[in-house]
Design an enzyme around this catalytic site. Sequence first.
Site, mmCIF file in Angstrom:
data_model
loop_
_atom_site.group_PDB
_atom_site.id
_atom_site.type_symbol
_atom_site.label_atom_id
_atom_site.label_comp_id
_atom_site.label_asym_id
_atom_site.label_seq_id
_atom_site.Cartn_x
_atom_site.Cartn_y
_atom_site.Cartn_z
ATOM 1 N N GLN A 255 40.701 34.148 55.673
ATOM 2 C CA GLN A 255 41.896 34.782 55.121
ATOM 3 C C GLN A 255 43.137 34.293 55.834
ATOM 4 O OE1 GLN A 255 41.541 36.837 52.412
ATOM 5 N NE2 GLN A 255 43.707 36.427 52.274
ATOM 6 N N HIS A 258 45.092 31.215 54.594
ATOM 7 C CA HIS A 258 45.818 31.257 53.324
ATOM 8 C C HIS A 258 47.295 30.966 53.523
ATOM 9 C CE1 HIS A 258 43.642 32.215 49.701
ATOM 10 N NE2 HIS A 258 42.870 33.073 50.353
ATOM 11 N N GLU A 322 43.219 44.465 50.297
ATOM 12 C CA GLU A 322 42.985 43.621 49.118
ATOM 13 C C GLU A 322 41.508 43.214 49.072
ATOM 14 O OE1 GLU A 322 44.491 39.326 47.301
ATOM 15 O OE2 GLU A 322 44.728 39.759 49.429
ATOM 16 N N HIS A 323 41.012 42.673 50.161
ATOM 17 C CA HIS A 323 39.597 42.319 50.309
ATOM 18 C C HIS A 323 38.996 43.157 51.433
ATOM 19 C CE1 HIS A 323 41.689 38.548 49.029
ATOM 20 N NE2 HIS A 323 40.701 38.496 48.165
ATOM 21 N N ASP A 356 36.462 34.646 45.920
ATOM 22 C CA ASP A 356 37.614 33.770 45.727
ATOM 23 C C ASP A 356 37.317 32.655 44.741
ATOM 24 O OD1 ASP A 356 39.417 35.074 47.280
ATOM 25 O OD2 ASP A 356 39.335 33.693 48.981
ATOM 26 N N HIS A 415 60.253 68.294 14.627
ATOM 27 C CA HIS A 415 58.819 68.148 14.861
ATOM 28 C C HIS A 415 58.056 69.238 14.113
ATOM 29 C CE1 HIS A 415 59.976 65.386 18.021
ATOM 30 N NE2 HIS A 415 58.703 65.169 18.358
#
Length: 432
Positions: A255, A258, A322-323, A356, A415
Amino acid sequence: METIKYLAKEQWESILKRPSLQIESLFDNVQAIINKIRSNGDEAILAYESHFDKVKLKTLNVTKEEIKEAESLVPIELKSAIYLAKKNIEKFHAAQKFESKKVETMDGVTCWQKAVPIEKVGLYIPGGTAPLFSTVLMLAVPAKIAGCKEIVLCTPPNKEGKIHPAILFAAQVAGVDKIFKIGGVQAIAAMAYGSESVPKVYKIFGPGNQYVTAAKQLVSLRDVAIDMPAGPSEVEVLADETADPALVASDLLSQAEHGIDSQAILITTSESLLKEVTFEVEKQLGHLERRDIATQSLKHSKLILVENMDTAISLTNEYAPEHLIIQTANYQDVAEKITNAGSVFLGPYTPESAGDYASGTNHTLPTNGYAKAYSGVSLDSFTKKITFQEITKEGLTTLGPAIEIMATNEELDAHKNAVTLRLNKIFKTRNS
């Protein structure tokens, strides 16, 4: 990496902060680019490509000849891997197809939903520090399954005006309709408003840097939908004394590489594991091609030691990663208690890399704590649901009075009248 031991609950918020992404400060500059492209179309896009991507383009479109050339440049083993990944992604997302069911809420009142594909979608694929051809598959494959009529892809070219061959090959395999050599803010603006070359789309997908994130937020205020709020990528490993420190370190580093603003966190109940992971991270870091990027990322990554697994789980749900990789003896039981995460990876043989690339799940996921409220990209992301209802005379006779009472109490006479006129007509017909 910062090591933190036995933090108090009042420290959680400050400790779990992500690297700051101050996109608000970019809004004025980004909005100026958007306005220029909205007014001047291709002319502005080409000028910004020259300024930002340092390339003089004659046309924005990727030609059939370029796609054919790209196919010849992709190694056969990479082609095979892309085909395998596409098959798994396709299988997983096809299983998510919505099945409509008619529901009679009461006698004579029938309601149902229908899933309809978003007709035009735009995919943004970054091309900065890595050619993310895997993201092409993650976005274009479900778009195709959903039945989107037009799939548009924008990605920045290199200084020679070329797009990475693997991106073009993946786009062709996944069924992208049109590909354009446009990066950054100018790509988001082009898809949001259209130009002489680029069609306007109804929803934009894909990751990007802080400028792309700012652009997506700005165009989504009024003019086009976006997939989700997004920020730098992140991972948490939740581990106990049974975890393999080398595997944990490899997940943290996968990670960290990245980008410099990515974040990797270990939450563990084992002090010995924490020490061994620290050693393994340093050992493995030296062998990485992108070690300079990973090193920067690790400066705001953390190793956290907690008292017990209950605390580890609570801290995880507060972080909402996220992960999330769970390497514990009873990882299935732990997983059942996870309520906030984008995508979860269970056991020692399930690296985040699988999600991924090729296991089948989608890697476009909520970051920055948005997993508390958002899901990752799925087949549903490329569809909209329309509700239908049909009421018979008998149904309105039963339901109508309740509607009249509610409308009267909200002081919405029109209505009420829409129901009263129909009821009067029904009663008149019956009595005649």
